[in-house]
Design an enzyme around this catalytic site. Structure first.
Site, PDB file in Angstrom:
ATOM      1  N   ASP A  94      -4.816  -8.264  -0.639  1.00  0.00           N
ATOM      2  CA  ASP A  94      -5.066  -7.733  -1.985  1.00  0.00           C
ATOM      3  C   ASP A  94      -5.880  -8.757  -2.776  1.00  0.00           C
ATOM      4  O   ASP A  94      -7.101  -8.704  -2.820  1.00  0.00           O
ATOM      5  CB  ASP A  94      -3.725  -7.413  -2.645  1.00  0.00           C
ATOM      6  CG  ASP A  94      -3.881  -6.823  -4.041  1.00  0.00           C
ATOM      7  OD1 ASP A  94      -5.030  -6.545  -4.441  1.00  0.00           O
ATOM      8  OD2 ASP A  94      -2.862  -6.647  -4.722  1.00  0.00           O
ATOM      9  N   PHE A 149      -2.267   1.486  -4.616  1.00  0.00           N
ATOM     10  CA  PHE A 149      -1.081   1.000  -3.917  1.00  0.00           C
ATOM     11  C   PHE A 149      -0.762   1.931  -2.756  1.00  0.00           C
ATOM     12  O   PHE A 149      -0.516   3.111  -2.948  1.00  0.00           O
ATOM     13  CB  PHE A 149       0.107   0.913  -4.876  1.00  0.00           C
ATOM     14  CG  PHE A 149       1.250   0.136  -4.293  1.00  0.00           C
ATOM     15  CD1 PHE A 149       1.236  -1.242  -4.299  1.00  0.00           C
ATOM     16  CD2 PHE A 149       2.329   0.796  -3.724  1.00  0.00           C
ATOM     17  CE1 PHE A 149       2.287  -1.961  -3.747  1.00  0.00           C
ATOM     18  CE2 PHE A 149       3.386   0.074  -3.174  1.00  0.00           C
ATOM     19  CZ  PHE A 149       3.356  -1.302  -3.188  1.00  0.00           C
ATOM     20  N   VAL A 150      -0.782   1.390  -1.554  1.00  0.00           N
ATOM     21  CA  VAL A 150      -0.562   2.210  -0.367  1.00  0.00           C
ATOM     22  C   VAL A 150       0.729   1.821   0.346  1.00  0.00           C
ATOM     23  O   VAL A 150       1.203   0.686   0.210  1.00  0.00           O
ATOM     24  CB  VAL A 150      -1.759   2.088   0.615  1.00  0.00           C
ATOM     25  CG1 VAL A 150      -3.010   2.671  -0.011  1.00  0.00           C
ATOM     26  CG2 VAL A 150      -1.992   0.643   1.025  1.00  0.00           C
ATOM     27  N   ARG A 206       8.127   1.528   5.152  1.00  0.00           N
ATOM     28  CA  ARG A 206       7.475   0.729   6.198  1.00  0.00           C
ATOM     29  C   ARG A 206       7.411   1.501   7.516  1.00  0.00           C
ATOM     30  O   ARG A 206       6.531   1.267   8.333  1.00  0.00           O
ATOM     31  CB  ARG A 206       8.256  -0.569   6.444  1.00  0.00           C
ATOM     32  CG  ARG A 206       8.201  -1.580   5.312  1.00  0.00           C
ATOM     33  CD  ARG A 206       8.733  -2.919   5.826  1.00  0.00           C
ATOM     34  NE  ARG A 206       9.147  -3.813   4.767  1.00  0.00           N
ATOM     35  CZ  ARG A 206       8.322  -4.660   4.137  1.00  0.00           C
ATOM     36  NH1 ARG A 206       7.055  -4.691   4.437  1.00  0.00           N
ATOM     37  NH2 ARG A 206       8.795  -5.468   3.200  1.00  0.00           N
ATOM     38  N   LYS A 217      -8.447  -4.993   0.061  1.00  0.00           N
ATOM     39  CA  LYS A 217      -8.761  -4.425  -1.253  1.00  0.00           C
ATOM     40  C   LYS A 217      -9.932  -5.180  -1.902  1.00  0.00           C
ATOM     41  O   LYS A 217     -10.217  -6.320  -1.533  1.00  0.00           O
ATOM     42  CB  LYS A 217      -7.524  -4.490  -2.150  1.00  0.00           C
ATOM     43  CG  LYS A 217      -6.439  -3.508  -1.744  1.00  0.00           C
ATOM     44  CD  LYS A 217      -5.363  -3.477  -2.799  1.00  0.00           C
ATOM     45  CE  LYS A 217      -4.272  -2.494  -2.436  1.00  0.00           C
ATOM     46  NZ  LYS A 217      -3.213  -2.490  -3.454  1.00  0.00           N
ATOM     47  N   GLY A 239       5.445  -7.221   6.602  1.00  0.00           N
ATOM     48  CA  GLY A 239       4.482  -6.126   6.592  1.00  0.00           C
ATOM     49  C   GLY A 239       3.643  -5.974   7.851  1.00  0.00           C
ATOM     50  O   GLY A 239       3.209  -4.881   8.187  1.00  0.00           O
ATOM     51  N   ASP A 245       5.358  -1.513   2.298  1.00  0.00           N
ATOM     52  CA  ASP A 245       6.557  -0.980   1.636  1.00  0.00           C
ATOM     53  C   ASP A 245       6.348  -0.697   0.160  1.00  0.00           C
ATOM     54  O   ASP A 245       5.437  -1.222  -0.484  1.00  0.00           O
ATOM     55  CB  ASP A 245       7.710  -1.975   1.767  1.00  0.00           C
ATOM     56  CG  ASP A 245       7.538  -3.171   0.824  1.00  0.00           C
ATOM     57  OD1 ASP A 245       6.503  -3.864   0.931  1.00  0.00           O
ATOM     58  OD2 ASP A 245       8.408  -3.402  -0.034  1.00  0.00           O
TER      59      ASP A 245
END
Ligand code: 5GP
Ligand code: MG
Ligand code: MG
Length: 183
Positions: A107, A156-157, A169, A135, A48, A163
Site C-alpha cells: 500500500d 480496500f480489498v 482471508r 496500490k 497476509g 483481511d
C-alpha cells in the site's frame, strides 16, 4: 452485518481464483529464469502472504526454501506508519543467500521498505520483493518490487489472504467489501 456466506459480502470481484493462479504462474516463470543456477530462499510475510506463498512456491518448477516472518506495523487506522516490529524472525541465516520476500499487497510501501532495509543488514547476496498487488501510493516510495502481479486502484480489498478485521482471508477470490458489512 456479515453474511454467513463469505462470498455474499463481496460487492465486486477484482480477481478470480483462476486469474490469480494464471498470474502467479507467469510470475513463477520469470522468477525461475532470473534465479536460474542460484539457490533461492522465499520469505513470506505473515499472515497476509500465506496464500500467495503457497501458490507461488508450488508454481516454481525448481527447488526453493521457504521461511516466514511476522511483523507488526504501527499506524493510525488503516494506514501504516513505517514503525515496524519483528514478531517472528526468520529461522534461516540469510548471509550469502538470495532472498525473495513474498507479500500479498503493498500500500504505502513503508512496511516492506523497512523489512528490506532490515534484511539488508544481514549480508544477503540479494533481496528482492514479489507482491501480488500494489496500490498507487507505493509508486512514490523507494521500495521497488521486482515482481508485481497487478497494480490496483486505491480501494480496500479482501480475500486470498487479505483481511478485514481478521476475516475474509479464506476467500478464494479478491474483491471489495459490500457496504452492508461496515454498517
Ligand atoms: P504498507 O505497504 O502501507 O506498509 O502496508 C501494507 C499492509 O497493509 C499489507 O501487508 C496489508 O496487511 C495492509 N493492507 C494495505 N492495503 C490493504 C487492502 O486493500 N486490504 C487489506 N485487507 N489489507 C491491506
Ligand atoms: Mg502483507
Ligand atoms: Mg490486515
Amino acid at each position: 452485518m456479515e453474511s454467513s456466506h463469505v462470498e455474499d459480502d463481496l460487492v465486486n470481484i477484482l480477481f478470480t481464483e483462476a486469474q490469480i493462479q494464471e498470474r502467479l504462474a507467469e510470475m513463477a516463470v520469470r522468477i525461475a529464469e532470473d534465479y536460474e543456477g542460484r539457490d533461492l530462499l522465499v520469505v513470506g510475510v505473515l499472515r497476509g502472504a500465506v496464500m500467495v506463498m503457497a501458490d507461488l512456491a508450488r508454481a516454481l518448477p525448481r527447488h526453493v526454501e521457504m521461511d516466514w516472518m511476522a511483523i507488526s506495523s504501527y499506524g493510525s487506522g488503516t494506514k501504516s506508519s513505517g514503525v515496524v516490529r519483528i514478531l517472528k524472525d526468520l529461522d534461516t541465516d540469510i548471509s550469502g543467500r538470495h532472498v525473495l520476500v513474498v507479500d500479498e499487497i503493498i500500500d504505502t510501501g513503508l512496511t516492506l521498505s523497512w523489512l528490506v532495509n532490515s534484511l539488508g543488514t544481514r549480508n544477503p547476496a540479494s533481496v528482492e520483493i514479489a507482491t501480488l498487488l500494489r496500490k498507487p501510493e507505493a509508486l512514490s516510495m523507494p521500495v521497488e518490487p521486482k515482481y508485481v502481479g497487478w497494480d490496483i486502484p486505491n480501494e480496500f480489498v479482501v480475500g486470498y489472504g487479505l483481511d478485514f478485521n481478521e476475516k475474509y482471508r479464506n476467500l478464494r477470490d479478491i474483491g471489495t467489501l459490500a457496504p452492508h458489512v461496515y454498517s
